[in-house]
Every structure is written in C-alpha cells, then in structure tokens.
Design a protein around this motif. Structure first.
Motif, mmCIF file in Angstrom:
data_model
loop_
_atom_site.group_PDB
_atom_site.id
_atom_site.type_symbol
_atom_site.label_atom_id
_atom_site.label_comp_id
_atom_site.label_asym_id
_atom_site.label_seq_id
_atom_site.Cartn_x
_atom_site.Cartn_y
_atom_site.Cartn_z
ATOM 1 N N LEU A 1 12.155 37.777 38.729
ATOM 2 C CA LEU A 1 13.467 37.402 38.274
ATOM 3 C C LEU A 1 13.652 35.849 38.972
ATOM 4 C CD1 LEU A 1 15.847 38.725 37.090
ATOM 5 C CD2 LEU A 1 16.678 39.227 39.108
ATOM 6 N N GLY A 2 14.146 34.902 38.063
ATOM 7 C CA GLY A 2 14.575 33.514 38.320
ATOM 8 C C GLY A 2 15.945 33.322 37.983
ATOM 9 N N VAL A 3 16.450 32.238 38.851
ATOM 10 C CA VAL A 3 17.750 32.089 38.801
ATOM 11 C C VAL A 3 17.755 30.662 37.792
ATOM 12 C CG1 VAL A 3 19.893 31.115 39.998
ATOM 13 C CG2 VAL A 3 18.364 32.838 41.227
ATOM 14 N N TYR A 4 18.642 30.609 36.940
ATOM 15 C CA TYR A 4 18.722 29.482 36.034
ATOM 16 C C TYR A 4 19.959 28.949 36.107
ATOM 17 C CZ TYR A 4 14.252 30.606 33.959
ATOM 18 O OH TYR A 4 13.042 30.841 33.495
ATOM 19 N N ILE A 5 20.330 27.707 36.013
ATOM 20 C CA ILE A 5 21.435 26.793 35.549
ATOM 21 C C ILE A 5 21.541 26.424 34.315
ATOM 22 C CG2 ILE A 5 20.547 24.822 36.384
ATOM 23 C CD1 ILE A 5 23.349 24.244 37.766
ATOM 24 N N VAL A 6 22.635 27.100 33.795
ATOM 25 C CA VAL A 6 22.798 26.941 32.214
ATOM 26 C C VAL A 6 24.048 25.875 32.057
ATOM 27 C CG1 VAL A 6 23.601 27.775 30.145
ATOM 28 C CG2 VAL A 6 22.435 29.364 31.844
ATOM 29 N N THR A 7 23.464 24.704 31.426
ATOM 30 C CA THR A 7 24.334 23.483 31.474
ATOM 31 C C THR A 7 24.523 23.295 30.008
ATOM 32 O OG1 THR A 7 22.845 21.789 31.402
ATOM 33 C CG2 THR A 7 23.571 22.892 33.609
ATOM 34 N N GLU A 8 25.399 22.163 29.529
ATOM 35 C CA GLU A 8 25.506 21.685 28.230
ATOM 36 C C GLU A 8 24.216 21.024 27.771
ATOM 37 O OE1 GLU A 8 28.980 19.041 28.160
ATOM 38 O OE2 GLU A 8 30.401 20.776 28.484
ATOM 39 N N LYS A 9 23.623 20.552 28.911
ATOM 40 C CA LYS A 9 22.197 19.706 28.249
ATOM 41 C C LYS A 9 21.023 20.505 28.325
ATOM 42 C CE LYS A 9 23.824 15.394 30.037
ATOM 43 N NZ LYS A 9 23.620 14.367 31.119
ATOM 44 N N GLY A 10 21.045 21.532 28.965
ATOM 45 C CA GLY A 10 19.949 22.663 28.929
ATOM 46 C C GLY A 10 20.071 23.349 29.951
ATOM 47 N N ASP A 11 18.984 24.460 29.894
ATOM 48 C CA ASP A 11 18.751 25.397 30.917
ATOM 49 C C ASP A 11 17.689 25.285 31.724
ATOM 50 O OD1 ASP A 11 20.705 26.504 29.439
ATOM 51 O OD2 ASP A 11 19.600 28.389 28.787
ATOM 52 N N TYR A 12 17.875 25.328 33.167
ATOM 53 C CA TYR A 12 16.539 25.018 34.133
ATOM 54 C C TYR A 12 16.586 25.957 35.157
ATOM 55 C CZ TYR A 12 17.792 20.417 31.901
ATOM 56 O OH TYR A 12 18.128 19.496 30.886
ATOM 57 N N LEU A 13 15.376 26.313 35.419
ATOM 58 C CA LEU A 13 15.175 27.153 36.742
ATOM 59 C C LEU A 13 15.475 26.389 37.833
ATOM 60 C CD1 LEU A 13 13.868 29.751 37.628
ATOM 61 C CD2 LEU A 13 11.774 28.448 37.916
ATOM 62 N N ILE A 14 16.474 26.893 38.528
ATOM 63 C CA ILE A 14 16.875 26.296 39.981
ATOM 64 C C ILE A 14 16.604 26.850 41.142
ATOM 65 C CG2 ILE A 14 19.132 27.273 39.721
ATOM 66 C CD1 ILE A 14 20.445 24.901 40.820
#
Length: 92
Positions: free
Chosen positions: A36-49
């Motif tokens: 289970l990963g934590v992602y940051i969802v932004t206007e520019k894209g989604d990234y594992l954080i």
C-alpha cells in the motif's frame, strides 16, 4: 566511482513544491514488492510520495494524512516525490 558522484550531483532534480491530496493505492501490483503506497494527487500528475531517507518497505509517516491536502517541498525522481517537508492544508 567519484566520477559517478560528481555526475549525480550535477544532474540532481531541482527542488519543487507540490500541492495535492494524499491517496492510498496499491503499488507494484502482482509483484513481490506489492504494498500500500501513499500518492500525492496534483493537477500535474500523481506521484508516489515518501519522506527523504525513509525506508520504502516500512510504514510511511504520511499514511495518517490520507484524504487530506498537503503542500510538500522536495524532489521528484521519475514517479516518486521525496518530501523534505510538508504541511497539512485546512480544507475550506
């Protein structure tokens, strides 16, 4: 070997600030590394954080903030955002 270190310092990604909502998602589906990963969802894209220096196979300190919006400063390396600092943004 020292030549590689010099090259890595010169090509290090520039620091940036991302603002987005944290979501929990499965990372590495159908692999031995699935977790289970934590992602940051932004206007520019989604990234594992994950925080700089944290172990990718241990609990992520950002896990309790899932569903919240944060502003994080750090470096992006392909699909992973390495957060140096972050603040939770009050939802209005």
């Amino acid at each position: 070997m020292s030549e590689n270190k010099k090259r890595n310092k010169q090509t290090a990604p520039a620091p940036l600030t991302l603002r987005g909502r944290l979501e929990l998602r499965t990372f590495g589906k159908t692999t031995k590394s699935e977790h289970l990963g934590v992602y940051i969802v932004t206007e520019k894209g989604d990234y594992l954080i994950r925080p700089v220096g944290s172990n990718p196979f241990m609990d992520n300190p950002l896990l309790p903030f899932a569903g919240k919006t944060i502003e994080a400063k750090g470096r992006l390396n392909e699909y992973v955002f390495f957060a140096q600092s972050w603040v939770v943004i009050d939802d209005e």
